[in-house]
Design an enzyme around this catalytic site. Structure first.
Site, PDB file in Angstrom:
ATOM      1  N   SER A  36     -27.507  58.746   7.036  1.00  0.00           N
ATOM      2  CA  SER A  36     -25.957  59.902   7.497  1.00  0.00           C
ATOM      3  C   SER A  36     -25.301  60.268   5.760  1.00  0.00           C
ATOM      4  O   SER A  36     -25.041  59.327   5.217  1.00  0.00           O
ATOM      5  CB  SER A  36     -25.324  58.848   7.744  1.00  0.00           C
TER       6      SER A  36
HETATM    7  N1  GSH Z   1     -16.237  65.199   9.482  1.00  0.00           N
HETATM    8  C1  GSH Z   1     -17.755  63.359   9.521  1.00  0.00           C
HETATM    9  C2  GSH Z   1     -18.749  63.790   9.906  1.00  0.00           C
HETATM   10  C3  GSH Z   1     -19.200  62.185  10.589  1.00  0.00           C
HETATM   11  C4  GSH Z   1     -20.267  62.293  11.217  1.00  0.00           C
HETATM   12  O1  GSH Z   1     -20.833  63.184  12.277  1.00  0.00           O
HETATM   13  N2  GSH Z   1     -20.798  61.067  11.262  1.00  0.00           N
HETATM   14  C5  GSH Z   1     -21.795  61.296  11.767  1.00  0.00           C
HETATM   15  C6  GSH Z   1     -22.857  60.443  10.674  1.00  0.00           C
HETATM   16  S1  GSH Z   1     -23.544  62.199   9.672  1.00  0.00           S
HETATM   17  C7  GSH Z   1     -21.927  60.264  12.986  1.00  0.00           C
HETATM   18  O2  GSH Z   1     -21.363  59.458  12.568  1.00  0.00           O
HETATM   19  N3  GSH Z   1     -22.817  60.789  14.099  1.00  0.00           N
HETATM   20  C8  GSH Z   1     -22.383  59.498  15.111  1.00  0.00           C
HETATM   21  C9  GSH Z   1     -21.783  59.790  16.382  1.00  0.00           C
HETATM   22  O3  GSH Z   1     -21.074  60.572  15.933  1.00  0.00           O
HETATM   23  O4  GSH Z   1     -21.887  59.010  17.701  1.00  0.00           O
HETATM   24  C10 GSH Z   1     -16.562  62.895   8.059  1.00  0.00           C
HETATM   25  O5  GSH Z   1     -17.282  63.249   7.050  1.00  0.00           O
HETATM   26  O6  GSH Z   1     -16.422  62.021   7.891  1.00  0.00           O
END
Ligand code: GSH
Length: 216
Positions: free
Chosen positions: A12
């Site tokens: 990530s």
């Molecule tokens: N804007 C947030 C984005 C966080 C995000 O979308 N993380 C993703 C991985 S890159 C995630 O955890 N996805 C799984 C989910 O949302 O269930 C940040 O910068 O922390």
């Protein structure tokens, strides 16, 4: 300095934004892996901490925070040894913030429009208009870097670790940056950032996932 806990997954980019900021600041981090491929972000225990079920999430002695750039700012404010990483000067800080928002609202959005359909929707080639759109953002980044070693001026800041973590995945995937000489020089500077190797491994993991789906 106390140790902070960071809920993290290496592939990530957002998680690596928080990690690289912590490495630059020098605060000790205990990594708690949340394996997104196993949907661990939906576990009852994680949903209690972060009902938005995204990573990264910071736990600083019970203080919970998510949103990677907010985490980077918090860590710099609380644990930064000097002002340079996240300047106190109002105008200098505004420039760092501008770069952080540019990353979240522009660079990252355009990158996601390229790789999300590949990873999740079975798309096997990248449309020309998406390439052009993302390259237009890279051209802006290249302008920020004109005459500067770092994205917000002469000193390394959390804007560098943030944008570097964000871009690393797509760069590992082999994106052509030959027409962006300032970005190329900046990337050489970034190779000396603390946490570079950890970030590289995570970025490779991400790139492999994209490549696997592109080949199908
Ligand atoms: N804007 C947030 C984005 C966080 C995000 O979308 N993380 C993703 C991985 S890159 C995630 O955890 N996805 C799984 C989910 O949302 O269930 C940040 O910068 O922390």
């Amino acid at each position: 300095m106390s140790t902070v806990k960071l809920y993290y997954y290496p592939a990530s980019g957002a998680a690596r934004i928080a990690l690289l900021a912590a490495r630059l600041i020098g605060v000790p981090v205990q990594l708690e892996i949340v394996d997104l491929t196993k949907k661990e972000q939906y576990s009852e225990s994680y949903m209690k901490i972060n009902p938005q079920h995204c990573i990264p999430t910071l736990d600083d002695d019970g203080f919970i925070l998510w949103e990677s750039r907010a985490i980077a700012c918090y860590l710099a404010e609380k644990y930064g040894k000097d002002d340079s990483i996240y300047p106190k000067d109002i105008k200098q800080r505004a420039i760092v913030n501008q770069r952080l928002y540019f990353d979240s609202s522009n660079l990252t959005v355009k990158m996601k429009s390229i790789y999300y359909p590949i990873i999740y929707n079975g798309v096997t080639e990248i449309k020309e208009n998406l390439k052009e759109d993302f390259n237009a953002s890279l051209a802006i980044l290249d302008k920020f870097l004109e005459g500067n070693n770092w994205v917000a001026g002469d000193s390394v800041t959390i804007a560098d670790t943030t944008i570097f973590a964000s871009l690393s995945g797509i760069l590992a995937f082999g994106w052509d940056i030959s027409s962006f000489p300032n970005i190329q020089s900046w990337l050489k500077n970034c190779a000396n950032l603390p946490g570079y190797e950890e970030n590289r491994k995570g970025a490779e993991m991400f790139a492999e996932a994209v490549k696997r789906n592109l080949k199908q």
